[in-house]
Design a protein around this motif. Sequence first.
Motif, PDB file in Angstrom:
ATOM      1  N   TYR A 111      23.996  41.592  21.620  1.00  0.00           N
ATOM      2  CA  TYR A 111      24.297  42.223  22.898  1.00  0.00           C
ATOM      3  C   TYR A 111      24.307  43.743  22.838  1.00  0.00           C
ATOM      4  O   TYR A 111      24.476  44.397  23.849  1.00  0.00           O
ATOM      5  N   ALA A 112      24.167  44.319  21.678  1.00  0.00           N
ATOM      6  CA  ALA A 112      24.368  45.758  21.532  1.00  0.00           C
ATOM      7  C   ALA A 112      23.514  46.590  22.480  1.00  0.00           C
ATOM      8  O   ALA A 112      23.942  47.642  22.937  1.00  0.00           O
ATOM      9  N   ASP A 113      22.321  46.131  22.779  1.00  0.00           N
ATOM     10  CA  ASP A 113      21.437  46.906  23.651  1.00  0.00           C
ATOM     11  C   ASP A 113      21.378  46.376  25.078  1.00  0.00           C
ATOM     12  O   ASP A 113      20.625  46.880  25.899  1.00  0.00           O
ATOM     13  N   SER A 114      22.175  45.351  25.375  1.00  0.00           N
ATOM     14  CA  SER A 114      22.181  44.799  26.733  1.00  0.00           C
ATOM     15  C   SER A 114      22.923  45.735  27.673  1.00  0.00           C
ATOM     16  O   SER A 114      23.799  46.483  27.254  1.00  0.00           O
ATOM     17  N   ASP A 115      22.579  45.649  28.928  1.00  0.00           N
ATOM     18  CA  ASP A 115      23.211  46.534  29.893  1.00  0.00           C
ATOM     19  C   ASP A 115      24.655  46.149  30.180  1.00  0.00           C
ATOM     20  O   ASP A 115      25.571  46.903  29.900  1.00  0.00           O
ATOM     21  N   VAL A 116      24.870  44.984  30.752  1.00  0.00           N
ATOM     22  CA  VAL A 116      26.203  44.606  31.204  1.00  0.00           C
ATOM     23  C   VAL A 116      26.532  43.195  30.745  1.00  0.00           C
ATOM     24  O   VAL A 116      25.719  42.281  30.893  1.00  0.00           O
ATOM     25  N   LEU A 117      27.733  43.042  30.197  1.00  0.00           N
ATOM     26  CA  LEU A 117      28.180  41.755  29.680  1.00  0.00           C
ATOM     27  C   LEU A 117      29.627  41.522  30.066  1.00  0.00           C
ATOM     28  O   LEU A 117      30.318  42.421  30.523  1.00  0.00           O
ATOM     29  N   THR A 118      30.105  40.323  29.821  1.00  0.00           N
ATOM     30  CA  THR A 118      31.501  40.016  30.088  1.00  0.00           C
ATOM     31  C   THR A 118      32.383  40.776  29.110  1.00  0.00           C
ATOM     32  O   THR A 118      32.185  40.718  27.898  1.00  0.00           O
ATOM     33  N   ALA A 119      33.372  41.492  29.652  1.00  0.00           N
ATOM     34  CA  ALA A 119      34.297  42.277  28.830  1.00  0.00           C
ATOM     35  C   ALA A 119      35.635  41.577  28.660  1.00  0.00           C
ATOM     36  O   ALA A 119      36.360  41.843  27.704  1.00  0.00           O
ATOM     37  N   GLY A 120      35.974  40.720  29.598  1.00  0.00           N
ATOM     38  CA  GLY A 120      37.241  40.005  29.533  1.00  0.00           C
ATOM     39  C   GLY A 120      37.330  39.013  30.665  1.00  0.00           C
ATOM     40  O   GLY A 120      36.476  38.984  31.554  1.00  0.00           O
ATOM     41  N   TYR A 121      38.375  38.187  30.609  1.00  0.00           N
ATOM     42  CA  TYR A 121      38.492  37.145  31.622  1.00  0.00           C
ATOM     43  C   TYR A 121      39.947  36.798  31.912  1.00  0.00           C
ATOM     44  O   TYR A 121      40.850  37.094  31.137  1.00  0.00           O
ATOM     45  N   TRP A 122      40.126  36.146  33.044  1.00  0.00           N
ATOM     46  CA  TRP A 122      41.355  35.477  33.424  1.00  0.00           C
ATOM     47  C   TRP A 122      40.984  34.041  33.758  1.00  0.00           C
ATOM     48  O   TRP A 122      39.995  33.805  34.452  1.00  0.00           O
ATOM     49  N   LEU A 123      41.761  33.096  33.282  1.00  0.00           N
ATOM     50  CA  LEU A 123      41.663  31.715  33.711  1.00  0.00           C
ATOM     51  C   LEU A 123      42.855  31.499  34.630  1.00  0.00           C
ATOM     52  O   LEU A 123      44.010  31.621  34.194  1.00  0.00           O
ATOM     53  N   LEU A 124      42.561  31.263  35.899  1.00  0.00           N
ATOM     54  CA  LEU A 124      43.604  31.195  36.923  1.00  0.00           C
ATOM     55  C   LEU A 124      43.615  29.834  37.598  1.00  0.00           C
ATOM     56  O   LEU A 124      42.579  29.185  37.728  1.00  0.00           O
ATOM     57  N   GLU A 125      44.793  29.443  38.049  1.00  0.00           N
ATOM     58  CA  GLU A 125      44.922  28.274  38.909  1.00  0.00           C
ATOM     59  C   GLU A 125      45.548  28.778  40.202  1.00  0.00           C
ATOM     60  O   GLU A 125      46.714  29.176  40.229  1.00  0.00           O
ATOM     61  N   CYS A 126      44.734  28.800  41.255  1.00  0.00           N
ATOM     62  CA  CYS A 126      45.132  29.389  42.536  1.00  0.00           C
ATOM     63  C   CYS A 126      45.009  28.371  43.654  1.00  0.00           C
ATOM     64  O   CYS A 126      44.316  27.358  43.519  1.00  0.00           O
ATOM     65  N   SER A 127      45.603  28.693  44.772  1.00  0.00           N
ATOM     66  CA  SER A 127      45.587  27.802  45.932  1.00  0.00           C
ATOM     67  C   SER A 127      44.196  27.673  46.555  1.00  0.00           C
ATOM     68  O   SER A 127      43.923  26.700  47.247  1.00  0.00           O
ATOM     69  N   GLY A 128      43.331  28.633  46.328  1.00  0.00           N
ATOM     70  CA  GLY A 128      41.991  28.561  46.898  1.00  0.00           C
ATOM     71  C   GLY A 128      41.219  29.843  46.695  1.00  0.00           C
ATOM     72  O   GLY A 128      41.695  30.812  46.092  1.00  0.00           O
ATOM     73  N   ILE A 129      40.004  29.856  47.229  1.00  0.00           N
ATOM     74  CA  ILE A 129      39.081  30.976  47.037  1.00  0.00           C
ATOM     75  C   ILE A 129      39.606  32.272  47.645  1.00  0.00           C
ATOM     76  O   ILE A 129      39.382  33.355  47.091  1.00  0.00           O
ATOM     77  N   ASP A 130      40.340  32.189  48.761  1.00  0.00           N
ATOM     78  CA  ASP A 130      40.871  33.415  49.364  1.00  0.00           C
ATOM     79  C   ASP A 130      41.884  34.081  48.444  1.00  0.00           C
ATOM     80  O   ASP A 130      41.879  35.303  48.291  1.00  0.00           O
ATOM     81  N   ARG A 131      42.744  33.289  47.812  1.00  0.00           N
ATOM     82  CA  ARG A 131      43.747  33.857  46.909  1.00  0.00           C
ATOM     83  C   ARG A 131      43.080  34.483  45.690  1.00  0.00           C
ATOM     84  O   ARG A 131      43.402  35.606  45.308  1.00  0.00           O
ATOM     85  N   VAL A 132      42.156  33.780  45.059  1.00  0.00           N
ATOM     86  CA  VAL A 132      41.516  34.335  43.872  1.00  0.00           C
ATOM     87  C   VAL A 132      40.674  35.559  44.239  1.00  0.00           C
ATOM     88  O   VAL A 132      40.571  36.507  43.456  1.00  0.00           O
ATOM     89  N   THR A 133      40.114  35.588  45.434  1.00  0.00           N
ATOM     90  CA  THR A 133      39.361  36.765  45.881  1.00  0.00           C
ATOM     91  C   THR A 133      40.289  37.964  46.036  1.00  0.00           C
ATOM     92  O   THR A 133      39.920  39.093  45.682  1.00  0.00           O
ATOM     93  N   SER A 134      41.504  37.745  46.511  1.00  0.00           N
ATOM     94  CA  SER A 134      42.452  38.865  46.639  1.00  0.00           C
ATOM     95  C   SER A 134      42.857  39.386  45.262  1.00  0.00           C
ATOM     96  O   SER A 134      43.051  40.591  45.080  1.00  0.00           O
ATOM     97  N   ILE A 135      42.958  38.496  44.277  1.00  0.00           N
ATOM     98  CA  ILE A 135      43.250  38.930  42.908  1.00  0.00           C
ATOM     99  C   ILE A 135      42.072  39.737  42.358  1.00  0.00           C
ATOM    100  O   ILE A 135      42.256  40.803  41.759  1.00  0.00           O
ATOM    101  N   ALA A 136      40.855  39.251  42.574  1.00  0.00           N
ATOM    102  CA  ALA A 136      39.662  39.974  42.114  1.00  0.00           C
ATOM    103  C   ALA A 136      39.574  41.348  42.763  1.00  0.00           C
ATOM    104  O   ALA A 136      39.225  42.334  42.104  1.00  0.00           O
ATOM    105  N   ALA A 137      39.903  41.421  44.050  1.00  0.00           N
ATOM    106  CA  ALA A 137      39.882  42.723  44.739  1.00  0.00           C
ATOM    107  C   ALA A 137      40.878  43.680  44.099  1.00  0.00           C
ATOM    108  O   ALA A 137      40.604  44.876  43.949  1.00  0.00           O
ATOM    109  N   ARG A 138      42.022  43.156  43.695  1.00  0.00           N
ATOM    110  CA  ARG A 138      43.010  44.010  43.026  1.00  0.00           C
ATOM    111  C   ARG A 138      42.486  44.485  41.675  1.00  0.00           C
ATOM    112  O   ARG A 138      42.699  45.635  41.287  1.00  0.00           O
TER     113      ARG A 138
END
Length: 135
Positions: free
Chosen positions: A82-109
């Motif tokens: 990956y050393a010469d790749s442009d963009v890769l995953t840097a980190g993650y969260w594994l979440l259990e949320c009530s739905g897509i709206d809630r996880v989207t608000s977390i992503a926005a934060r």
Amino acid sequence: MKYFVTVQASQADYDAMQGKDSPVPRWGNDEITAMIAFMNELNSELTSSGELLDAQGFTAPAEARFVTGSPGREPVVTDHPYADSDVLTAGYWLLECSGIDRVTSIAARITQCPVPAGSPEYPVVIRPIGEAPSA
């Protein structure tokens, strides 16, 4: 519903965080401290709400290794794929949320995490985790 939420970066971003020459703005100690404080506060709140199942940051892309192969073939090991790749995953969260709206608000934060002025803007990626099909 479970979601895999990822943030992205490039090797250049990791280099800039270590004070190395890079095409992206360098991170100072104050900026690294602010980023860590932001992530710690977010993770603490997600833990308190019961939504955080796991969260991790990855080491620099240059530390990655690929092992490829198929049945009957000797596996091939490639260091630093990956050393010469442009963009890769840097980190993650594994979440259990009530739905897509809630996880989207977390992503926005997450997009509000402090970074040096002029840093690249990467999307926060939300991937719902599917259920295994019934046998």
